[in-house]
Enzyme design. Sequence first.
Site, PDB file in Angstrom:
ATOM      1  N   ARG A   1      -3.456   3.024   7.825  1.00  0.00           N
ATOM      2  CA  ARG A   1      -4.589   2.663   8.704  1.00  0.00           C
ATOM      3  C   ARG A   1      -4.527   1.426   8.734  1.00  0.00           C
ATOM      4  O   ARG A   1      -4.551   0.273   7.812  1.00  0.00           O
ATOM      5  CB  ARG A   1      -5.816   2.983   7.663  1.00  0.00           C
ATOM      6  CG  ARG A   1      -7.348   2.880   8.371  1.00  0.00           C
ATOM      7  CD  ARG A   1      -8.490   3.201   7.312  1.00  0.00           C
ATOM      8  NE  ARG A   1      -8.190   4.276   6.482  1.00  0.00           N
ATOM      9  CZ  ARG A   1      -8.756   4.385   5.274  1.00  0.00           C
ATOM     10  NH1 ARG A   1      -9.366   3.331   4.756  1.00  0.00           N
ATOM     11  NH2 ARG A   1      -8.720   5.497   4.619  1.00  0.00           N
TER      12      ARG A   1
ATOM     13  N   HIS B   1      -4.612   1.500   2.267  1.00  0.00           N
ATOM     14  CA  HIS B   1      -3.924   2.341   3.389  1.00  0.00           C
ATOM     15  C   HIS B   1      -3.321   1.364   4.462  1.00  0.00           C
ATOM     16  O   HIS B   1      -2.474   1.762   4.936  1.00  0.00           O
ATOM     17  CB  HIS B   1      -5.208   3.153   4.271  1.00  0.00           C
ATOM     18  CG  HIS B   1      -5.528   4.361   3.320  1.00  0.00           C
ATOM     19  ND1 HIS B   1      -4.803   5.588   3.195  1.00  0.00           N
ATOM     20  CD2 HIS B   1      -6.560   4.601   2.674  1.00  0.00           C
ATOM     21  CE1 HIS B   1      -5.431   6.413   2.692  1.00  0.00           C
ATOM     22  NE2 HIS B   1      -6.671   5.874   1.964  1.00  0.00           N
TER      23      HIS B   1
ATOM     24  N   ASP C   1      -4.099   9.913   1.193  1.00  0.00           N
ATOM     25  CA  ASP C   1      -5.141  10.726   0.939  1.00  0.00           C
ATOM     26  C   ASP C   1      -4.691  12.079   0.987  1.00  0.00           C
ATOM     27  O   ASP C   1      -4.527  12.535   2.264  1.00  0.00           O
ATOM     28  CB  ASP C   1      -6.537  10.637   1.620  1.00  0.00           C
ATOM     29  CG  ASP C   1      -7.251   9.262   1.460  1.00  0.00           C
ATOM     30  OD1 ASP C   1      -6.568   8.628   0.240  1.00  0.00           O
ATOM     31  OD2 ASP C   1      -8.048   8.799   1.934  1.00  0.00           O
TER      32      ASP C   1
ATOM     33  N   GLU D   1     -11.074   8.980  -6.907  1.00  0.00           N
ATOM     34  CA  GLU D   1     -11.106   9.867  -5.883  1.00  0.00           C
ATOM     35  C   GLU D   1      -9.652  10.583  -6.142  1.00  0.00           C
ATOM     36  O   GLU D   1      -8.685  10.216  -6.153  1.00  0.00           O
ATOM     37  CB  GLU D   1     -10.628   9.176  -4.605  1.00  0.00           C
ATOM     38  CG  GLU D   1     -11.824   8.162  -4.149  1.00  0.00           C
ATOM     39  CD  GLU D   1     -11.477   7.214  -3.006  1.00  0.00           C
ATOM     40  OE1 GLU D   1     -10.438   7.125  -2.301  1.00  0.00           O
ATOM     41  OE2 GLU D   1     -12.344   6.514  -2.459  1.00  0.00           O
TER      42      GLU D   1
ATOM     43  N   HIS E   1      -6.657  10.381  -3.522  1.00  0.00           N
ATOM     44  CA  HIS E   1      -6.075   9.072  -3.325  1.00  0.00           C
ATOM     45  C   HIS E   1      -4.846   8.668  -4.134  1.00  0.00           C
ATOM     46  O   HIS E   1      -4.827   8.588  -5.321  1.00  0.00           O
ATOM     47  CB  HIS E   1      -7.298   8.031  -3.377  1.00  0.00           C
ATOM     48  CG  HIS E   1      -6.893   6.515  -2.813  1.00  0.00           C
ATOM     49  ND1 HIS E   1      -7.145   6.212  -1.590  1.00  0.00           N
ATOM     50  CD2 HIS E   1      -6.055   5.478  -3.410  1.00  0.00           C
ATOM     51  CE1 HIS E   1      -6.668   4.826  -1.627  1.00  0.00           C
ATOM     52  NE2 HIS E   1      -6.041   4.550  -2.871  1.00  0.00           N
TER      53      HIS E   1
END
Length: 157
Positions: free
Chosen positions: A24, A69, A76, A136, A139
Amino acid sequence: MAIGTVQRVLATFGLGLKIFDAYRPQMSVDHLVRWFQDHQYNKMKLIYYPDLDKADLFKQGFIAKQSAHSRASTLDVTLVSLSSENVIALDMGTHWDFFGEESWTHHIAISPEQRENRMLLQQVMTQAGFRGLKQEWWHFSLENEPFSQTYFNFPVE
């Protein structure tokens, strides 16, 4: 390649990985941060953070101004069954990107099957060289990140 190792191990169980999010660019993270700072927009609150205020997402570490990311070594993911014509996601107890204690990796108020699915995901990812995030279940970052101090900003087209 670590993710290839995970896929090969899971294939022996008729399973695979579904990737929700990977690299990302920092510009995307910046946009996400601006969106979360807009406290007027709460359209997705009931789905993704029903028990939290947007401001709490930063305080509790669900959202950060810099994301792993953007270092190109974080994924993820979830487990999927490959045993039928349709790829079916295994039940992990919550959906991806649900922000609340129910998404914590070791949350106990889920079914035994959901716990087993989370633990299998944790085990195969850890054995392949990834580390999880306790808040999470989906993740994972490479233990030995090649660019652990770099946040990339090149766009993906």
